[in-house]
Design an enzyme around this catalytic site. Sequence first.
Site, PDB file in Angstrom:
ATOM      1  N   LEU A 165       5.802   4.255  -2.003  1.00 40.36           N
ATOM      2  CA  LEU A 165       6.145   4.456  -3.408  1.00 40.36           C
ATOM      3  C   LEU A 165       7.405   3.697  -3.761  1.00 40.36           C
ATOM      4  O   LEU A 165       8.401   3.782  -3.037  1.00 40.36           O
ATOM      5  CB  LEU A 165       6.350   5.953  -3.675  1.00 40.36           C
ATOM      6  N   SER A 166       7.372   2.960  -4.857  1.00 44.88           N
ATOM      7  CA  SER A 166       8.545   2.313  -5.426  1.00 44.88           C
ATOM      8  C   SER A 166       9.178   1.354  -4.412  1.00 44.88           C
ATOM      9  O   SER A 166       8.560   0.368  -4.043  1.00 44.88           O
ATOM     10  CB  SER A 166       9.527   3.387  -5.893  1.00 44.88           C
ATOM     11  N   ALA A 167      10.404   1.633  -3.952  1.00 46.14           N
ATOM     12  CA  ALA A 167      10.996   0.773  -2.926  1.00 46.14           C
ATOM     13  C   ALA A 167      10.112   0.759  -1.681  1.00 46.14           C
ATOM     14  O   ALA A 167       9.962  -0.272  -1.021  1.00 46.14           O
ATOM     15  CB  ALA A 167      12.395   1.256  -2.573  1.00 46.14           C
TER      16      ALA A 167
END
Length: 494
Positions: A165-167
């Site tokens: 997720l995300s980073a």
Amino acid sequence: MAPSHPPFRARRGRRLVTGVRRWLTAVTGALALTGGLIAAGPQASAAGLTQVTGFGTNPGNLSMYAYAPDALPAGAPLVVALHGCTQSASDYHAHSGWPKLADTYRFAVVFPQTSSANNANSCFNWFEPGDSARGQGEALSIRQMVDKAAGLYGSDTRRVHVTGLSAGGAMTANLLAAYPDVFAGGAVASGLPARCAASVSAAYTCMYSPPDKSPAQWGDLVRSAAPAGTTSWPRVAIWQGTADTTVKPANAGELRDQWTNVWGIGQTPSRTENLGAGTTLSLHDDPSGRPAVAVYSVSGMGHGLAVDPGDGPQQCGSAGTYYLDTLCSSYHTVRFWGLDGGPATGALPAPTGLTVTGTTGTTASLNWTAVDGAASYVVHRGGTKAGTTTSASYTDTGLKSGTAYTYTVAAVDAAGAVGAVSGPVTATTTGFTPTCHTASNYDHTAAGRAYQSGGQTYAVGSGQSMGLWNTFTTHTLEQSSPGYYVVADDGCPA
């Protein structure tokens, strides 16, 4: 990057001047005041999650946690799940839904964890080349975790997948590029294209205003990160909310362009599906007709991982900060990877050494290096199944003479799962196939099928008169052999 924080890095042992520390603290505080961006999600229970030590040299200074269902059989798949900024392995374990799916479909999950010692916001350093490239930093630590888990649980190393997720999603894309020989598939949730950034400032650009590179430019970034000569690529799922203001939705389009180019397929979907909960799935098939890239667009969803709390078979996870109640993205990712008992994705590697060993006017013979574990092979001509064989060779028949054909091959295991597709080769049959061309005398001449002399037109090869050299006189020419055309106005046999 994110889920909401800037990707500041503060690796242990590196000194930061006092002024920078104060500025960073002030900026982080301002973000919290103006956007609630530092609000922590519910602290996860570590029940069922085990810390694993001694997994290698660990150059990225990460921690390894794992979840394995009881009585997990040998040869089960392995999933690596990367948390976002300000999160932890236990947080991701508690909210993402992966433990439930591991219990249901029988696979182990590794939850790598970074810390504020590596990054001020506990982000994986996806934008640092020294942490995201093959054989370096955090990327190498995660690679070492895969080896450790495979030894502990007897995992099938041909069915290792990574998601984040995300980073963690951005790091996932980089891992897929750096280790296509390790990961059979990946899922990038609210993430960015592989190798989009190599600095903090570039990371912000990617997040908020991603570079509009061509598919080939994005694909080249992956190819240059992978081992030389790589021909087998992971299958990639892309998850993105249309209302994401932290990682702009345009990133999903750039990710799609990147991985479809790597696979050598088009950016136009092969088909689309409505999954409910405002989610549209766009599938891009490989030459054998199996999905290679999937884009899941969740209408109205902000920045985070799509979850769907509940006990239903398609539900998973729990809602929280950056865990958004829509549908269970982890369940749909499991289906895309084939871990639900459906067609396995990339269970066997792509055959190498595909070559054309001979042609005739109607046949093309192929040969390749045998794949360990292959029960048979499927051969595709121009993206359509041409036939199957149990040996590492095949002769295609019934072809047209003087025609070029493109072939790919994939291995099939004993359970009938089709593996990754080889790179293409082109075979051209011998002989010549007559062709017909109807055009004006002027266009025939421009195309090299005729020539003009003294304002008159003559067919190349036969020298037959065709009348005035202009755009008003039309004839049909048959090319009966290379460089030889005859007038065929009464009917062209070809």
